[in-house]
Design a protein around this motif. Structure first.
Motif, PDB file in Angstrom:
ATOM      1  N   LYS A   5      11.360   9.953   3.063  1.00 20.12           N
ATOM      2  CA  LYS A   5      10.773  11.209   2.580  1.00 20.12           C
ATOM      3  C   LYS A   5       9.506  10.931   1.782  1.00 20.12           C
ATOM      4  O   LYS A   5       8.524  11.621   1.928  1.00 20.12           O
ATOM      5  CB  LYS A   5      11.780  11.975   1.707  1.00 20.12           C
ATOM      6  N   TRP A   6       9.568   9.889   0.959  1.00 16.70           N
ATOM      7  CA  TRP A   6       8.332   9.533   0.280  1.00 16.70           C
ATOM      8  C   TRP A   6       8.292   8.044  -0.066  1.00 16.70           C
ATOM      9  O   TRP A   6       9.335   7.387  -0.192  1.00 16.70           O
ATOM     10  CB  TRP A   6       8.090  10.415  -0.930  1.00 16.70           C
ATOM     11  N   THR A   7       7.071   7.552  -0.172  1.00 20.35           N
ATOM     12  CA  THR A   7       6.827   6.170  -0.587  1.00 20.35           C
ATOM     13  C   THR A   7       5.751   6.192  -1.668  1.00 20.35           C
ATOM     14  O   THR A   7       4.902   7.090  -1.699  1.00 20.35           O
ATOM     15  CB  THR A   7       6.341   5.306   0.589  1.00 20.35           C
ATOM     16  N   GLY A   8       5.791   5.227  -2.539  1.00 23.30           N
ATOM     17  CA  GLY A   8       4.809   5.202  -3.608  1.00 23.30           C
ATOM     18  C   GLY A   8       4.551   3.812  -4.146  1.00 23.30           C
ATOM     19  O   GLY A   8       5.428   2.943  -4.114  1.00 23.30           O
ATOM     20  N   ALA A   9       3.340   3.611  -4.617  1.00 26.06           N
ATOM     21  CA  ALA A   9       2.967   2.375  -5.316  1.00 26.06           C
ATOM     22  C   ALA A   9       2.446   2.777  -6.689  1.00 26.06           C
ATOM     23  O   ALA A   9       1.609   3.672  -6.806  1.00 26.06           O
ATOM     24  CB  ALA A   9       1.905   1.613  -4.541  1.00 26.06           C
ATOM     25  N   PHE A  10       2.952   2.115  -7.722  1.00 27.22           N
ATOM     26  CA  PHE A  10       2.572   2.429  -9.094  1.00 27.22           C
ATOM     27  C   PHE A  10       2.314   1.118  -9.819  1.00 27.22           C
ATOM     28  O   PHE A  10       3.101   0.175  -9.682  1.00 27.22           O
ATOM     29  CB  PHE A  10       3.688   3.183  -9.828  1.00 27.22           C
ATOM     30  N   GLY A  11       1.233   1.049 -10.573  1.00 26.23           N
ATOM     31  CA  GLY A  11       0.987  -0.212 -11.244  1.00 26.23           C
ATOM     32  C   GLY A  11      -0.134  -0.149 -12.250  1.00 26.23           C
ATOM     33  O   GLY A  11      -0.735   0.908 -12.491  1.00 26.23           O
ATOM     34  N   ILE A  12      -0.398  -1.297 -12.834  1.00 24.38           N
ATOM     35  CA  ILE A  12      -1.481  -1.448 -13.799  1.00 24.38           C
ATOM     36  C   ILE A  12      -2.204  -2.760 -13.512  1.00 24.38           C
ATOM     37  O   ILE A  12      -1.564  -3.807 -13.313  1.00 24.38           O
ATOM     38  CB  ILE A  12      -0.953  -1.466 -15.249  1.00 24.38           C
ATOM     39  N   LYS A  13      -3.523  -2.664 -13.451  1.00 26.57           N
ATOM     40  CA  LYS A  13      -4.354  -3.861 -13.350  1.00 26.57           C
ATOM     41  C   LYS A  13      -5.081  -4.029 -14.685  1.00 26.57           C
ATOM     42  O   LYS A  13      -5.552  -3.050 -15.265  1.00 26.57           O
ATOM     43  CB  LYS A  13      -5.390  -3.716 -12.233  1.00 26.57           C
ATOM     44  N   ALA A  45       0.816  -1.215   0.000  1.00 30.33           N
ATOM     45  CA  ALA A  45       0.000   0.000   0.000  1.00 30.33           C
ATOM     46  C   ALA A  45       0.850   1.267   0.000  1.00 30.33           C
ATOM     47  O   ALA A  45       0.344   2.347  -0.300  1.00 30.33           O
ATOM     48  CB  ALA A  45      -0.930   0.001   1.218  1.00 30.33           C
ATOM     49  N   ALA A  46       2.138   1.144   0.374  1.00 35.14           N
ATOM     50  CA  ALA A  46       3.076   2.281   0.327  1.00 35.14           C
ATOM     51  C   ALA A  46       2.583   3.457   1.153  1.00 35.14           C
ATOM     52  O   ALA A  46       2.580   4.604   0.700  1.00 35.14           O
ATOM     53  CB  ALA A  46       3.325   2.701  -1.124  1.00 35.14           C
ATOM     54  N   ALA A  95       4.778  -1.699  -8.722  1.00 34.65           N
ATOM     55  CA  ALA A  95       6.124  -1.299  -8.300  1.00 34.65           C
ATOM     56  C   ALA A  95       5.993  -0.511  -7.004  1.00 34.65           C
ATOM     57  O   ALA A  95       5.244   0.463  -6.945  1.00 34.65           O
ATOM     58  CB  ALA A  95       6.786  -0.438  -9.373  1.00 34.65           C
ATOM     59  N   ASN A  96       6.698  -0.960  -5.975  1.00 33.01           N
ATOM     60  CA  ASN A  96       6.679  -0.270  -4.689  1.00 33.01           C
ATOM     61  C   ASN A  96       8.010   0.433  -4.455  1.00 33.01           C
ATOM     62  O   ASN A  96       9.067  -0.205  -4.498  1.00 33.01           O
ATOM     63  CB  ASN A  96       6.422  -1.262  -3.550  1.00 33.01           C
ATOM     64  N   TYR A  97       7.929   1.726  -4.177  1.00 39.37           N
ATOM     65  CA  TYR A  97       9.137   2.514  -3.933  1.00 39.37           C
ATOM     66  C   TYR A  97       9.185   2.949  -2.469  1.00 39.37           C
ATOM     67  O   TYR A  97       8.208   3.478  -1.934  1.00 39.37           O
ATOM     68  CB  TYR A  97       9.150   3.747  -4.833  1.00 39.37           C
ATOM     69  N   ILE A  98      10.313   2.697  -1.797  1.00 37.63           N
ATOM     70  CA  ILE A  98      10.573   3.169  -0.436  1.00 37.63           C
ATOM     71  C   ILE A  98      11.760   4.113  -0.513  1.00 37.63           C
ATOM     72  O   ILE A  98      12.854   3.716  -0.914  1.00 37.63           O
ATOM     73  CB  ILE A  98      10.900   2.004   0.526  1.00 37.63           C
ATOM     74  N   GLY A  99      11.569   5.356  -0.127  1.00 40.93           N
ATOM     75  CA  GLY A  99      12.618   6.363  -0.271  1.00 40.93           C
ATOM     76  C   GLY A  99      13.726   6.248   0.764  1.00 40.93           C
ATOM     77  O   GLY A  99      13.693   5.429   1.681  1.00 40.93           O
ATOM     78  N   ASP A 100      14.744   7.100   0.588  1.00 43.63           N
ATOM     79  CA  ASP A 100      15.853   7.173   1.544  1.00 43.63           C
ATOM     80  C   ASP A 100      15.308   7.469   2.935  1.00 43.63           C
ATOM     81  O   ASP A 100      14.352   8.229   3.094  1.00 43.63           O
ATOM     82  CB  ASP A 100      16.818   8.286   1.155  1.00 43.63           C
ATOM     83  N   GLU A 101      15.967   6.927   3.951  1.00 44.25           N
ATOM     84  CA  GLU A 101      15.572   7.226   5.317  1.00 44.25           C
ATOM     85  C   GLU A 101      16.761   7.084   6.251  1.00 44.25           C
ATOM     86  O   GLU A 101      17.736   6.391   5.942  1.00 44.25           O
ATOM     87  CB  GLU A 101      14.430   6.305   5.768  1.00 44.25           C
ATOM     88  N   LYS A 102      16.686   7.768   7.369  1.00 42.75           N
ATOM     89  CA  LYS A 102      17.679   7.631   8.422  1.00 42.75           C
ATOM     90  C   LYS A 102      17.286   6.459   9.329  1.00 42.75           C
ATOM     91  O   LYS A 102      16.133   6.356   9.738  1.00 42.75           O
ATOM     92  CB  LYS A 102      17.750   8.910   9.265  1.00 42.75           C
ATOM     93  N   VAL A 103      18.255   5.599   9.625  1.00 42.88           N
ATOM     94  CA  VAL A 103      18.002   4.467  10.521  1.00 42.88           C
ATOM     95  C   VAL A 103      19.168   4.354  11.497  1.00 42.88           C
ATOM     96  O   VAL A 103      20.247   4.907  11.275  1.00 42.88           O
ATOM     97  CB  VAL A 103      17.834   3.136   9.748  1.00 42.88           C
ATOM     98  N   GLN A 104      18.951   3.620  12.569  1.00 43.77           N
ATOM     99  CA  GLN A 104      20.027   3.407  13.533  1.00 43.77           C
ATOM    100  C   GLN A 104      20.886   2.226  13.090  1.00 43.77           C
ATOM    101  O   GLN A 104      20.365   1.192  12.658  1.00 43.77           O
ATOM    102  CB  GLN A 104      19.455   3.140  14.920  1.00 43.77           C
ATOM    103  N   ASP A 105      22.204   2.397  13.186  1.00 43.96           N
ATOM    104  CA  ASP A 105      23.142   1.338  12.802  1.00 43.96           C
ATOM    105  C   ASP A 105      23.322   0.378  13.974  1.00 43.96           C
ATOM    106  O   ASP A 105      23.851   0.750  15.028  1.00 43.96           O
ATOM    107  CB  ASP A 105      24.488   1.961  12.417  1.00 43.96           C
ATOM    108  N   TRP A 106      22.853  -0.880  13.813  1.00 39.33           N
ATOM    109  CA  TRP A 106      22.958  -1.893  14.866  1.00 39.33           C
ATOM    110  C   TRP A 106      24.139  -2.832  14.647  1.00 39.33           C
ATOM    111  O   TRP A 106      24.298  -3.813  15.381  1.00 39.33           O
ATOM    112  CB  TRP A 106      21.663  -2.701  14.941  1.00 39.33           C
TER     113      TRP A 106
END
Length: 671
Positions: free
Chosen positions: A574-582, A83-84, A594-605
């Motif tokens: 910053k942004w997420t998106g879902a793009f497609g064709i049915k 669902a993005a 197509a599901n896009y997950i943008g750049d993000e800051k995360v903690q380094d474990w």
């Protein structure tokens, strides 16, 4: 990133430049008539009343049965990822948590510490792991964005995700089928449903298994296999025309679910056994509803004290969630008002085979009463709503075997929340919408009332003076829906305050909690879909669609967090998106997404990294899935799906790569 942005722009241009074609539904053939027969979208979660989506002030994203049927998803966590709507913490196997809505998230471990509320059929899901909810039991999912505490109480700050399960439908229907695929995956499933006279029923059962998979750039990832089983049922009976009572049961069990660890700390043999069993009974009339539910959630981890060989440590957490609710709707002409009450109890019992458990046992009781009214003015063109809720919470830390120093304690807290909304229908197709409201998360029992010394020597003390976490949000936007075209654009702004922070107090010489400043979250949500095939008079559906969330501001106000990680909120792309064709006809369907997950800051474990414990950049990624089905005869359906179609390396959580290109084929006999 630039290449993907170009792809998005091109996709949108090609898709919606077709809009100048005038819809001519009178020319639509038989297949189109079937598809357009149910174009009006009815929702229930936003106001607790079934009504057209265009009449509710809150933005609602619907994952429909058609979306689910044509998805490669195996559970609710996979569907939410598609669902993005924001960040998702998705591990290989059967663990999906930390679901974000408007920058606020569910907690990875505790339902009580979540800032997004997950429901099943309107009541608490009883788990924060959405991979425990199998896709075959889901009719649709409604995602209500924005504050919803007036109707649902604590945790509904970012919004509400309501998973609605299947019920019996008219006639007698069933299917039996199986799937096989990459990584020694197999699945068998049977389904039966019907409605005859006053009775309706739905039954489904499945069993599946998967072996170790391979990941791009990593090769075979050992210890990623699992087995699971599910049984779900619902029986209903209708009497006196509008009275309906139903009983539901859900069972999911995962066996020997591999826990491979991060690639910087692989583990060859840790595993978990997990389960979720739910029961509910519901009585409903046209203007009254009462229900009770009970969910038993269980997580049993088998692992060593450190990574590597050995899994003799067994940690068991059992969470029982139950509750009742009633609501009554009074109509006064075109206006209405709802009154309701709710009780929920969550009991957590923890144990470990060697020494004390990591957390003490606890009990949480929540009592809430709410009302929300709506005025319908100017021939129902202007809809004004306002609601108010009062909640009272009892939080108790219980005696726990193995924690000798524990002091059982009880703390109470209460809270009032409110919201208002407006819908103005410019035309039958165009609606202007706006909301303003408050929402909250009540402190959990350990945050208020805990007092013990752990087996590793750290003292933990709750803070009885904690205030609930709170948010004040507003959003405004426009929705358009006509025949085969749907679209919406919403702007939202949230001030998150009184965030509950765990920290070490050098004066108390203990780990404790306090309220601090939270964050500012702001952004835009957009969605579009248009069936250009049917709109052109073809006997063929071709429907491009997109759903985008773009954060214009996601800044922390917590000085401690800013000092450690910077001002940008962690785990917030910053942004997420879902793009497609049915596309589809009577005998076949296909869905490309197509599901896009943008750049993000995360903690380094990664404890081997020089940036261990600090905030680092996690790169963006796009994953593309494809599924098609073909019915050569009425009773036979053949499906083929490809996950990660372009064989990209990607990971939702750093160090946990997801499978490379995966093929699955299936066959189903339908009757």
């Amino acid at each position: 990133m630039k290449r993907f942005s170009s792809f998005v722009v091109t996709f949108l241009f090609l898709t919606f430049s077709y809009l100048p074609f005038t819809l001519n539904l009178s020319a639509i053939p038989v297949f189109a008539e079937q598809k357009t027969a149910s174009l009006e979208e009815i929702v229930v979660t936003a106001t607790k009343i079934e009504e057209p989506k265009k009449d509710v002030p809150a933005p609602v994203h619907i994952i429909t049965q058609e979306d689910i049927k044509n998805s490669t998803a195996r559970n609710a966590g996979d569907l939410i990822s598609e669902a993005a709507i924001g960040h998702v913490h998705k591990y290989p196997g059967t663990l999906t948590g930390r679901i974000a809505l408007r920058g606020l998230t569910t907690d990875l471990f505790s339902d009580l510490k979540s800032r997004v509320l997950v429901l099943i059929n309107g009541h608490r899901a009883g788990t924060v792991n959405l991979a425990k909810i199998p896709v075959e039991d889901i009719e649709r999912i409604e995602i209500v964005k924005g504050p919803a505490s007036v109707l649902y109480g604590s945790s509904a700050m970012g919004g509400v995700i309501n998973i609605i399960t299947k019920e019996g439908r008219e006639g007698f229907h069933g299917s039996i089928g199986s799937e096989i695929g990459s990584w020694r995956y197999w699945k068998t499933q049977a389904e039966l449903s019907g409605k005859r006279g006053a009775f309706d029923f739905y039954l489904t059962a499945s069993r599946s298994s998967s072996g170790d998979f391979e990941a791009k750039d990593y090769g075979k990832i050992q210890n990623t296999g699992y087995d699971d089983e599910t049984v779900s049922a619902r029986f209903g009976y209708k009497f006196f025309d509008s009275h309906h009572i139903s009983i539901g049961f859900q069972h999911w069990k995962g066996l020997e679910i591999g826990s491979p660890g991060a690639r910087y700390s692989p583990d060859p043999d840790n595993y978990s056994d997990r389960g979720r069993d739910g029961f509910d009974i519901r009585y409903k009339t046209a203007d009254f509803e009462a229900k009770y539910y009970l969910i038993k959630d269980r997580d049993e981890w088998h692992g060593g004290m450190t990574s590597g060989i050995g899994n003799s440590n067994i940690t068991l957490t059992k969470t029982d969630t139950q509750g009742t609710s009633i609501q009554k709707t009074f109509a006064i002409g075109d206006h209405r008002v709802i009154f309701g009450g709710q009780w929920d109890r969550i009991e957590v019992d923890s144990s470990r085979n060697t020494g004390a458990p990591y957390n003490p046992n606890s009990r949480y009781d929540s009592y809430g009463a709410f009302t929300e009214g709506r005025l319908s003015l100017f021939d129902k063109k202007l809809l004004l709503s306002a609601g108010l809720r009062y909640d009272y919470f009892e939080n108790e830390i219980l005696s726990t075997q193995g924690i000798i120093s524990l002091k059982p304690k009880k703390e109470d807290i209460d809270h009032v929340t409110a919201r208002g909304g407006v819908v103005y229908k410019l035309t039958d197709e165009i609606s202007l919408k706006g909301n303003i409201g408050t929402a909250f998360r009540s402190p959990a029992p350990d945050e208020l009332a805990t007092d013990y010394v752990s087996s590793w020597g750290t003292r933990y003390i709750g803070n009885p003076n904690l205030k609930p976490e709170k948010s004040t949000s507003y959003d405004a936007g426009i929705e358009y829906s006509k025949d085969l075209f749907k679209g919406g654009l919403i702007f939202f702004h949230t001030d998150f305050k009184d965030k509950i922070l765990g920290y070490y107090d050098s004066i108390l010489k203990a780990q404790t909690f306090k309220n601090v400043d939270g964050a500012t979250l702001q952004g835009i949500e957009a969605n579009l879909s248009y069936d250009i095939g049917l709109a052109s008079g073809l006997d063929l559906s071709i429907e491009p669609f997109t759903n985008i969330t773009y954060h214009t501001k996601y800044s922390s106000k917590d000085e401690l967090e800013i000092g450690k990680y910077g001002k940008t909120l962690l785990y917030t792309p910053k942004w997420t998106g879902a793009f497609g064709i049915k596309a589809g006809k009577e005998r076949w369907d296909v869905r490309f997404i197509a599901n896009y997950i943008g750049d993000e800051k995360v903690q380094d474990w990664d404890f081997n990294s020089p940036t261990y414990g600090k905030a680092i950049d996690k790169g963006d990624f796009t994953v593309v899935n494809l599924k098609g089905s073909y019915r050569p005869i009425k009773n036979l359906e053949i499906t083929v799906s490809v996950e990660n179609l372009f064989d990209r390396a990607y990971e939702y959580v750093l160090g946990y790569p997801m499978p490379e290109r995966t093929f699955i084929g299936g066959v189903k006999w339908i009757f």
